[in-house]
Design a protein around this motif. Structure first.
Motif, short mmCIF file in Angstrom:
data_model
loop_
_atom_site.label_atom_id
_atom_site.label_comp_id
_atom_site.label_asym_id
_atom_site.label_seq_id
_atom_site.Cartn_x
_atom_site.Cartn_y
_atom_site.Cartn_z
N ARG A 35 14.44 -0.60 -3.03
CA ARG A 35 13.76 -1.18 -4.19
C ARG A 35 12.84 -0.15 -4.83
NH1 ARG A 35 13.49 -3.62 -8.89
NH2 ARG A 35 11.43 -4.52 -9.31
N LEU A 36 12.15 0.63 -4.01
CA LEU A 36 11.25 1.65 -4.54
C LEU A 36 12.03 2.71 -5.31
CD1 LEU A 36 8.39 2.70 -4.75
CD2 LEU A 36 8.64 3.75 -2.50
N GLU A 37 13.19 3.08 -4.81
CA GLU A 37 14.05 4.03 -5.52
C GLU A 37 14.51 3.45 -6.85
OE1 GLU A 37 15.79 7.39 -4.94
OE2 GLU A 37 13.67 7.33 -4.40
N GLU A 38 14.82 2.15 -6.86
CA GLU A 38 15.25 1.48 -8.09
C GLU A 38 14.12 1.49 -9.12
OE1 GLU A 38 17.83 -2.46 -9.00
OE2 GLU A 38 15.94 -2.84 -7.96
N VAL A 39 12.91 1.23 -8.66
CA VAL A 39 11.75 1.26 -9.56
C VAL A 39 11.54 2.68 -10.09
CG1 VAL A 39 9.22 1.06 -9.64
CG2 VAL A 39 10.58 -0.72 -8.51
N GLY A 40 11.70 3.68 -9.23
CA GLY A 40 11.54 5.07 -9.65
C GLY A 40 12.55 5.46 -10.71
N LYS A 41 13.81 5.05 -10.54
CA LYS A 41 14.85 5.36 -11.53
C LYS A 41 14.57 4.64 -12.85
CE LYS A 41 18.43 6.21 -8.08
NZ LYS A 41 19.66 5.70 -7.42
N SER B 50 0.85 -1.20 0.00
CA SER B 50 0.00 0.00 0.00
C SER B 50 0.88 1.25 0.00
CB SER B 50 -0.91 0.02 1.22
OG SER B 50 -0.17 0.33 2.39
N TRP B 51 0.29 2.37 -0.37
CA TRP B 51 1.08 3.61 -0.39
C TRP B 51 1.48 4.02 1.02
CZ3 TRP B 51 -0.58 7.82 2.30
CH2 TRP B 51 -1.95 7.94 2.59
N VAL B 52 0.71 3.62 2.03
CA VAL B 52 1.09 3.92 3.41
C VAL B 52 2.36 3.16 3.79
CG1 VAL B 52 0.40 3.73 5.83
CG2 VAL B 52 -1.26 4.50 4.13
N GLN B 53 2.46 1.91 3.34
CA GLN B 53 3.67 1.13 3.62
C GLN B 53 4.88 1.73 2.91
OE1 GLN B 53 1.79 -2.57 2.28
NE2 GLN B 53 2.13 -3.47 4.30
N LEU B 54 4.68 2.26 1.71
CA LEU B 54 5.78 2.90 0.99
C LEU B 54 6.17 4.22 1.66
CD1 LEU B 54 4.81 2.19 -2.74
CD2 LEU B 54 6.12 0.79 -1.13
N LEU B 55 5.17 4.93 2.18
CA LEU B 55 5.46 6.14 2.96
C LEU B 55 6.27 5.77 4.20
CD1 LEU B 55 5.00 9.18 3.64
CD2 LEU B 55 2.84 8.49 4.72
N ASN B 56 5.92 4.66 4.83
CA ASN B 56 6.70 4.15 5.97
C ASN B 56 8.17 3.98 5.61
OD1 ASN B 56 4.49 1.85 7.83
ND2 ASN B 56 4.37 4.04 7.48
N ALA B 57 8.41 3.39 4.44
CA ALA B 57 9.78 3.11 4.01
C ALA B 57 10.59 4.39 3.86
CB ALA B 57 9.77 2.32 2.71
N TYR B 58 10.00 5.40 3.27
CA TYR B 58 10.71 6.67 3.08
C TYR B 58 10.88 7.42 4.40
CZ TYR B 58 11.07 6.95 -2.03
OH TYR B 58 11.43 6.76 -3.35
N THR B 59 10.02 7.15 5.38
CA THR B 59 10.07 7.86 6.65
C THR B 59 11.10 7.27 7.61
OG1 THR B 59 7.70 8.31 6.40
CG2 THR B 59 8.64 8.78 8.53
N CYS B 60 11.56 6.05 7.33
CA CYS B 60 12.47 5.36 8.25
C CYS B 60 13.68 6.21 8.59
CB CYS B 60 12.92 4.03 7.65
SG CYS B 60 14.06 3.11 8.72
N ARG C 104 14.68 -2.88 10.69
CA ARG C 104 15.22 -1.69 10.03
C ARG C 104 15.63 -2.01 8.60
NH1 ARG C 104 20.24 0.98 12.92
NH2 ARG C 104 20.96 -1.18 12.75
N LYS C 105 16.27 -3.17 8.40
CA LYS C 105 16.69 -3.56 7.06
C LYS C 105 15.48 -3.79 6.15
CE LYS C 105 19.29 -7.05 4.48
NZ LYS C 105 18.16 -7.56 3.68
N ILE C 106 14.39 -4.31 6.69
CA ILE C 106 13.18 -4.50 5.90
C ILE C 106 12.73 -3.17 5.30
CG2 ILE C 106 10.72 -5.14 5.99
CD1 ILE C 106 12.54 -7.57 6.22
N MET C 107 12.73 -2.12 6.13
CA MET C 107 12.31 -0.80 5.66
C MET C 107 13.33 -0.20 4.68
SD MET C 107 9.58 -1.05 7.22
CE MET C 107 8.91 0.33 6.29
N MET C 108 14.60 -0.38 4.97
CA MET C 108 15.64 0.15 4.08
C MET C 108 15.61 -0.55 2.73
SD MET C 108 18.71 0.47 6.91
CE MET C 108 19.99 0.99 5.77
N ASP C 109 15.39 -1.87 2.75
CA ASP C 109 15.30 -2.64 1.49
C ASP C 109 14.09 -2.20 0.67
OD1 ASP C 109 17.58 -4.08 2.01
OD2 ASP C 109 16.52 -5.82 2.84
N THR C 110 12.98 -1.97 1.36
CA THR C 110 11.77 -1.53 0.66
C THR C 110 12.01 -0.18 0.00
OG1 THR C 110 10.38 -2.71 2.26
CG2 THR C 110 9.31 -1.03 0.92
N ARG C 111 12.64 0.73 0.71
CA ARG C 111 12.94 2.06 0.15
C ARG C 111 13.93 1.95 -1.02
NH1 ARG C 111 15.52 5.27 4.48
NH2 ARG C 111 17.34 4.10 3.86
#
Length: 441
Positions: free
Chosen positions: A340-346, A299-309, A331-338
């Motif tokens: 991967r999301l950055e990789e998708v964005g690029k 969900s977008w809330v979970q992705l917001l969580n990742a960027y907020t870590c 912590r690594k779960i959130m960092m990995d999610t962020r």
């Protein structure tokens, strides 16, 4: 010629803010890649949580020493931004201390800014010592090597330089005021920088103006650089902590959400009019995936969580699985999610806003099955997070994908589910034999 500094300042300001807005748009786009979720309920409670947790820092002070130091830095940066507003107006209009006519109130403002700046410097030094001399264990987990470790120190250096420039600028300004220099009106109270001004005794007016102007320019340019650095840093939480705490989970921590995709399938199975053998219509949408294997399934809330870590590691230090040597680090779960999301964005940036399959996903390429199944779902990480991040929700969604889409649950779990299906209990005993112990003598 006299307007060149004003024009140059306005240009730098526009470029700095423009680049920041560009990155914020990219950030917003990446977060909106997640599935939609309704978080419009209980608005009074959400506002209360944001005020208490993000603004009031209530969960930071659970650990008093770092909590109080963090509040000093946090309050210092918020209040000193009033001074930044004055610098921006002065830079655009070519004035100097435009708020000086506020009189005694202005004196109190400048005095409080200086005391806070000194406290921020002290807090930064303590934070640096904790990271680099004392070497707290939670800052030296495997996921904190390389850039995350460097980022933690860079931001401290950034803050230290900005506060030092602010006090040095005021010290030179104070000395110029005492010397009656043109353009330097007597205004402000300088409880800290007046001591710095003592080092400027014997300096000429022209030299002091150079020192004051250089510090002034470096200070405001440094703030613009700091603003744009946030997007690439864990300190993005300075901005995102507020929406993240507002949209945080309100249900009891042990209550898991129902999967809408499963609910839909069950309703179809229970519909007596539904034909289970009927071919799907040509325009029928693809069945929704059970659980999540990549960031777009979250969900977008979970992705917001990742960027907020904040990468503070409180979640990992409280995790019982991590404490017993298992591979899991929330912590690594959130960092990995962020990441991967950055990789998708690029990927989307390189392909005109469209994601092109890169053969990767969050599961396996970033987060391993070993990490996922080490979780005890105790919610210790959720309770410990100072900004309402929920690593467990991501773990559970990926686990659901493994079980329901790939039938890849661990053998012990498969045995338990088989026993429940066949025997109505997790144990491998026939239902008819359950009460045999009662008849034994």
């Amino acid at each position: 010629m006299e307007y060149i500094p004003n024009v140059l300042f306005t240009l730098i300001l526009a470029l700095g803010i423009g680049f920041f807005v560009r990155n914020i748009k990219k950030l917003s786009r990446n977060i909106r890649l997640g599935k939609d979720v309704d978080v419009s309920d209980n608005k009074p409670t959400r506002w209360k949580n944001m005020a208490r947790i993000a603004l009031g820092q209530s969960k930071m002070v659970v650990r008093p020493i770092p909590g109080i130091l963090h509040i000093i830095v946090y309050v210092g940066f918020i209040i000193i931004n009033i001074e930044v507003l004055e610098i921006i107006i002065d830079g655009v209009l070519g004035t100097h201390r435009i708020f000086a006519p506020l009189g005694k109130f202005y004196d109190i403002l400048i005095g409080s800014f200086e005391i806070l700046a000194l406290l921020v410097i002290i807090a930064i030094i303590v934070f640096w010592l904790r990271r680099n001399i004392i070497k707290l264990k939670r800052f030296f987990k495997s996921e904190m090597s390389g850039w995350p470790k460097m980022d933690g120190n860079i931001i401290l250096y950034f803050e230290l330089v900005l506060m030092t420039l602010f006090l040095t600028m005021n010290g030179a300004d104070y000395q110029l005021q005492q010397m009656g220099a043109v353009h330097y009106v007597e205004a402000g109270y300088f409880p800290v920088s007046q001591f710095i001004a003592e080092f400027f005794d014997g300096f000429s007016v022209s030299t002091l103006i150079v020192i004051e102007r250089v510090c002034w320019w470096l200070h405001i340019v440094g703030i613009l650089c700091f603003l744009n650095y946030l997007y690439y840093s864990k300190h993005l939480h300075i901005l995102l902590a507020f929406p993240n705490t507002y949209y945080g989970k309100l249900t009891p921590k042990g209550q898991f959400k129902n999967n809408d995709a499963v609910t839909k399938e069950v309703k179809v199975m229970m519909d007596p009019s539904a034909d289970p053998f009927a071919a799907p219509a040509e325009d029928a949408p693809m069945p929704e995936k059970f659980g999540a294997s990549d960031v777009m399934d979250l969900s977008w809330v979970q992705l917001l969580n990742a960027y907020t870590c904040t990468e503070c590691g409180r979640c990992t230090s409280e995790c019982p699985a991590n404490q017993t040597g298992k591979k899991l680090s929330p912590r690594k779960i959130m960092m990995d999610t962020r990441d991967r999301l950055e990789e998708v964005g690029k990927n989307m940036d390189s392909n005109k806003g469209v994601f092109v399959d890169d053969g990767k996903q969050l599961l396996d390429n970033y987060i391993t099955k070993e990490e996922l199944w080490a979780c005890t779902s105790c919610n210790a990480c959720v309770e410990a997070c100072p900004v309402s991040i929920d690593p467990l929700s991501i773990i559970m969604d990926i686990r659901q994908y493994l079980v329901m889409e790939q039938s890849a649950a661990p053998s012990d779990l498969n045995n338990m589910m088989g026993n429940i299906e066949n025997n109505g209990a997790p144990w491998p005993f026939n239902q008819m034999d359950r009460l045999n112990w009662k008849t034994e003598s």
